[in-house]
Design a protein around this motif. Sequence first.
Motif, PDB file in Angstrom:
ATOM      1  N   LEU A 147       0.823  -1.212   0.000  1.00 53.47           N
ATOM      2  CA  LEU A 147       0.000   0.000   0.000  1.00 53.47           C
ATOM      3  C   LEU A 147       0.855   1.258   0.000  1.00 53.47           C
ATOM      4  O   LEU A 147       0.603   2.207  -0.746  1.00 53.47           O
ATOM      5  N   MET A 148       1.887   1.261   0.844  1.00 49.87           N
ATOM      6  CA  MET A 148       2.712   2.454   0.956  1.00 49.87           C
ATOM      7  C   MET A 148       3.555   2.667  -0.301  1.00 49.87           C
ATOM      8  O   MET A 148       3.768   3.814  -0.728  1.00 49.87           O
ATOM      9  N   ALA A 149       4.034   1.577  -0.920  1.00 48.54           N
ATOM     10  CA  ALA A 149       4.781   1.716  -2.168  1.00 48.54           C
ATOM     11  C   ALA A 149       3.863   2.240  -3.275  1.00 48.54           C
ATOM     12  O   ALA A 149       4.264   3.108  -4.071  1.00 48.54           O
ATOM     13  N   GLY A 150       2.637   1.732  -3.320  1.00 52.35           N
ATOM     14  CA  GLY A 150       1.685   2.204  -4.315  1.00 52.35           C
ATOM     15  C   GLY A 150       1.346   3.673  -4.117  1.00 52.35           C
ATOM     16  O   GLY A 150       1.278   4.446  -5.084  1.00 52.35           O
ATOM     17  N   ALA A 151       1.130   4.070  -2.862  1.00 49.56           N
ATOM     18  CA  ALA A 151       0.820   5.469  -2.578  1.00 49.56           C
ATOM     19  C   ALA A 151       1.979   6.372  -2.983  1.00 49.56           C
ATOM     20  O   ALA A 151       1.770   7.440  -3.585  1.00 49.56           O
ATOM     21  N   THR A 152       3.213   5.959  -2.688  1.00 45.44           N
ATOM     22  CA  THR A 152       4.387   6.756  -3.053  1.00 45.44           C
ATOM     23  C   THR A 152       4.482   6.908  -4.566  1.00 45.44           C
ATOM     24  O   THR A 152       4.773   7.997  -5.077  1.00 45.44           O
ATOM     25  N   PHE A 153       4.231   5.819  -5.293  1.00 43.65           N
ATOM     26  CA  PHE A 153       4.267   5.878  -6.762  1.00 43.65           C
ATOM     27  C   PHE A 153       3.240   6.876  -7.291  1.00 43.65           C
ATOM     28  O   PHE A 153       3.553   7.719  -8.148  1.00 43.65           O
ATOM     29  N   PHE A 154       2.017   6.802  -6.774  1.00 37.25           N
ATOM     30  CA  PHE A 154       0.972   7.709  -7.257  1.00 37.25           C
ATOM     31  C   PHE A 154       1.246   9.157  -6.850  1.00 37.25           C
ATOM     32  O   PHE A 154       0.922  10.081  -7.611  1.00 37.25           O
ATOM     33  N   PHE A 155       1.832   9.368  -5.664  1.00 35.65           N
ATOM     34  CA  PHE A 155       2.197  10.726  -5.258  1.00 35.65           C
ATOM     35  C   PHE A 155       3.250  11.299  -6.204  1.00 35.65           C
ATOM     36  O   PHE A 155       3.182  12.468  -6.605  1.00 35.65           O
ATOM     37  N   LEU A 188      10.291  12.605   2.890  1.00 37.26           N
ATOM     38  CA  LEU A 188       9.959  11.772   4.047  1.00 37.26           C
ATOM     39  C   LEU A 188       9.562  10.365   3.611  1.00 37.26           C
ATOM     40  O   LEU A 188       9.938   9.379   4.253  1.00 37.26           O
ATOM     41  N   LEU A 189       8.823  10.262   2.522  1.00 35.44           N
ATOM     42  CA  LEU A 189       8.436   8.943   2.012  1.00 35.44           C
ATOM     43  C   LEU A 189       9.664   8.145   1.575  1.00 35.44           C
ATOM     44  O   LEU A 189       9.730   6.923   1.781  1.00 35.44           O
ATOM     45  N   ALA A 190      10.644   8.831   1.001  1.00 36.51           N
ATOM     46  CA  ALA A 190      11.875   8.148   0.581  1.00 36.51           C
ATOM     47  C   ALA A 190      12.644   7.622   1.791  1.00 36.51           C
ATOM     48  O   ALA A 190      13.155   6.491   1.771  1.00 36.51           O
ATOM     49  N   VAL A 191      12.716   8.440   2.840  1.00 34.29           N
ATOM     50  CA  VAL A 191      13.394   7.993   4.065  1.00 34.29           C
ATOM     51  C   VAL A 191      12.654   6.808   4.661  1.00 34.29           C
ATOM     52  O   VAL A 191      13.267   5.812   5.086  1.00 34.29           O
ATOM     53  N   GLN A 192      11.326   6.903   4.690  1.00 35.57           N
ATOM     54  CA  GLN A 192      10.510   5.801   5.214  1.00 35.57           C
ATOM     55  C   GLN A 192      10.761   4.495   4.463  1.00 35.57           C
ATOM     56  O   GLN A 192      10.841   3.420   5.053  1.00 35.57           O
ATOM     57  N   ALA A 193      10.884   4.603   3.147  1.00 34.22           N
ATOM     58  CA  ALA A 193      11.096   3.410   2.332  1.00 34.22           C
ATOM     59  C   ALA A 193      12.451   2.763   2.610  1.00 34.22           C
ATOM     60  O   ALA A 193      12.610   1.549   2.466  1.00 34.22           O
ATOM     61  N   SER A 194      13.424   3.567   3.035  1.00 33.05           N
ATOM     62  CA  SER A 194      14.770   3.033   3.281  1.00 33.05           C
ATOM     63  C   SER A 194      14.929   2.438   4.678  1.00 33.05           C
ATOM     64  O   SER A 194      15.784   1.573   4.888  1.00 33.05           O
ATOM     65  N   LEU A 195      14.114   2.868   5.624  1.00 33.71           N
ATOM     66  CA  LEU A 195      14.278   2.416   7.004  1.00 33.71           C
ATOM     67  C   LEU A 195      14.098   0.908   7.207  1.00 33.71           C
ATOM     68  O   LEU A 195      14.829   0.315   8.007  1.00 33.71           O
ATOM     69  N   ARG A 207      12.850   0.319  14.002  1.00 38.89           N
ATOM     70  CA  ARG A 207      11.405   0.102  13.879  1.00 38.89           C
ATOM     71  C   ARG A 207      10.614   1.241  14.511  1.00 38.89           C
ATOM     72  O   ARG A 207       9.583   1.672  13.990  1.00 38.89           O
ATOM     73  N   THR A 208      11.093   1.732  15.638  1.00 41.60           N
ATOM     74  CA  THR A 208      10.430   2.860  16.301  1.00 41.60           C
ATOM     75  C   THR A 208      10.518   4.116  15.445  1.00 41.60           C
ATOM     76  O   THR A 208       9.540   4.852  15.293  1.00 41.60           O
ATOM     77  N   ALA A 209      11.696   4.348  14.872  1.00 45.97           N
ATOM     78  CA  ALA A 209      11.868   5.510  14.000  1.00 45.97           C
ATOM     79  C   ALA A 209      10.919   5.427  12.806  1.00 45.97           C
ATOM     80  O   ALA A 209      10.294   6.422  12.417  1.00 45.97           O
ATOM     81  N   HIS A 210      10.794   4.239  12.234  1.00 43.43           N
ATOM     82  CA  HIS A 210       9.917   4.044  11.082  1.00 43.43           C
ATOM     83  C   HIS A 210       8.459   4.313  11.460  1.00 43.43           C
ATOM     84  O   HIS A 210       7.719   4.977  10.707  1.00 43.43           O
ATOM     85  N   ALA A 211       8.039   3.843  12.623  1.00 38.46           N
ATOM     86  CA  ALA A 211       6.654   4.016  13.059  1.00 38.46           C
ATOM     87  C   ALA A 211       6.307   5.481  13.276  1.00 38.46           C
ATOM     88  O   ALA A 211       5.293   5.985  12.769  1.00 38.46           O
ATOM     89  N   PHE A 212       7.166   6.185  14.019  1.00 37.92           N
ATOM     90  CA  PHE A 212       6.841   7.576  14.348  1.00 37.92           C
ATOM     91  C   PHE A 212       7.081   8.514  13.177  1.00 37.92           C
ATOM     92  O   PHE A 212       6.341   9.482  12.988  1.00 37.92           O
ATOM     93  N   LEU A 213       8.118   8.227  12.382  1.00 38.11           N
ATOM     94  CA  LEU A 213       8.327   9.046  11.199  1.00 38.11           C
ATOM     95  C   LEU A 213       7.188   8.831  10.206  1.00 38.11           C
ATOM     96  O   LEU A 213       6.779   9.757   9.501  1.00 38.11           O
ATOM     97  N   GLY A 214       6.651   7.605  10.158  1.00 39.04           N
ATOM     98  CA  GLY A 214       5.513   7.336   9.289  1.00 39.04           C
ATOM     99  C   GLY A 214       4.302   8.172   9.660  1.00 39.04           C
ATOM    100  O   GLY A 214       3.634   8.743   8.799  1.00 39.04           O
ATOM    101  N   THR A 215       4.029   8.259  10.959  1.00 35.93           N
ATOM    102  CA  THR A 215       2.913   9.084  11.419  1.00 35.93           C
ATOM    103  C   THR A 215       3.158  10.552  11.090  1.00 35.93           C
ATOM    104  O   THR A 215       2.262  11.265  10.636  1.00 35.93           O
ATOM    105  N   SER A 216       4.393  11.007  11.312  1.00 38.41           N
ATOM    106  CA  SER A 216       4.730  12.398  10.998  1.00 38.41           C
ATOM    107  C   SER A 216       4.635  12.668   9.500  1.00 38.41           C
ATOM    108  O   SER A 216       4.244  13.756   9.084  1.00 38.41           O
ATOM    109  N   THR A 217       4.988  11.678   8.694  1.00 42.91           N
ATOM    110  CA  THR A 217       4.900  11.831   7.239  1.00 42.91           C
ATOM    111  C   THR A 217       3.453  12.022   6.802  1.00 42.91           C
ATOM    112  O   THR A 217       3.147  12.884   5.971  1.00 42.91           O
ATOM    113  N   ILE A 218       2.550  11.213   7.363  1.00 39.45           N
ATOM    114  CA  ILE A 218       1.134  11.370   7.039  1.00 39.45           C
ATOM    115  C   ILE A 218       0.645  12.751   7.470  1.00 39.45           C
ATOM    116  O   ILE A 218      -0.111  13.421   6.753  1.00 39.45           O
ATOM    117  N   ALA A 219       1.079  13.195   8.636  1.00 39.40           N
ATOM    118  CA  ALA A 219       0.692  14.532   9.101  1.00 39.40           C
ATOM    119  C   ALA A 219       1.176  15.594   8.127  1.00 39.40           C
ATOM    120  O   ALA A 219       0.439  16.529   7.782  1.00 39.40           O
TER     121      ALA A 219
END
Length: 235
Positions: A147-155, A188-195, A207-219
């Motif tokens: 889902l996240m890879a698809g969303a990044t592609f469409f963005f 931010l999406l690129a960083v998320q994909a690399s984590l 894993r914690t960085a990925h979780a919280f950065l993911g929430t911040s990315t959506i924000a």
Amino acid sequence: RLRLANILRVLVAQGDPEQMFAAVFVFAAEAFAAPSLAARSSLVRSSLVAASRCVAPAIQMSMGIFEGVREPVEAYVGIWTPMFKTAVDAGVPDFIVHWGHGAAMATVLFTMALYGTFLGWQIRTGSGEEEFPGTMGETARAIHPKLMAGATFFFLLGGQGGLVLLAAQGKEILDSPHAVSAIVGLGLLAVQASLPRLFESGGETARTAHAFLGTSTIAALIVHAGLGLQLGLSF
């Protein structure tokens, strides 16, 4: 959710990116944080508001960051602009040209990206091997990265379309906070994909960085959408 929508409606009207960041970061933290973390919401609130107050002025101050790439970007956009202008001349409704990009990107954000983030938190809280509505028989752990890879592609694809549609309407394409926030969101999406590549070596910290950065990315992407709405209403 209604409270957030009402607040955003007022802040978009006021055109205050800093306050928009503050509101969205706080509500996104409360929406996606694990229950044990939500209990400590005052700490989450203070840290995310502080972060938002750093990021929002940065967007306002960095409007000139595109000067070095303006020519090649405008040349690339110029390749596709005549095609879209031809479509407009052929009778494509102005409403579609004006709001089509925003409608498409909002659909990706509030379906694929938002639900993907929800599934990510399900993985973190121990429900990664469970199936959820809309996962089509796959577990949260299996479908979250898709889902996240698809969303990044469409963005990424939709961002280019947004530039072309803006140019087709005779507007500058890189002179708005919306343009800057797009770069922030994609970065931010690129960083998320690399984590996830660091999960094995970095363990719980990665894993914690990925979780919280993911929430911040959506924000950040929700704020980006708000800035896009502000841009669309400006002409």
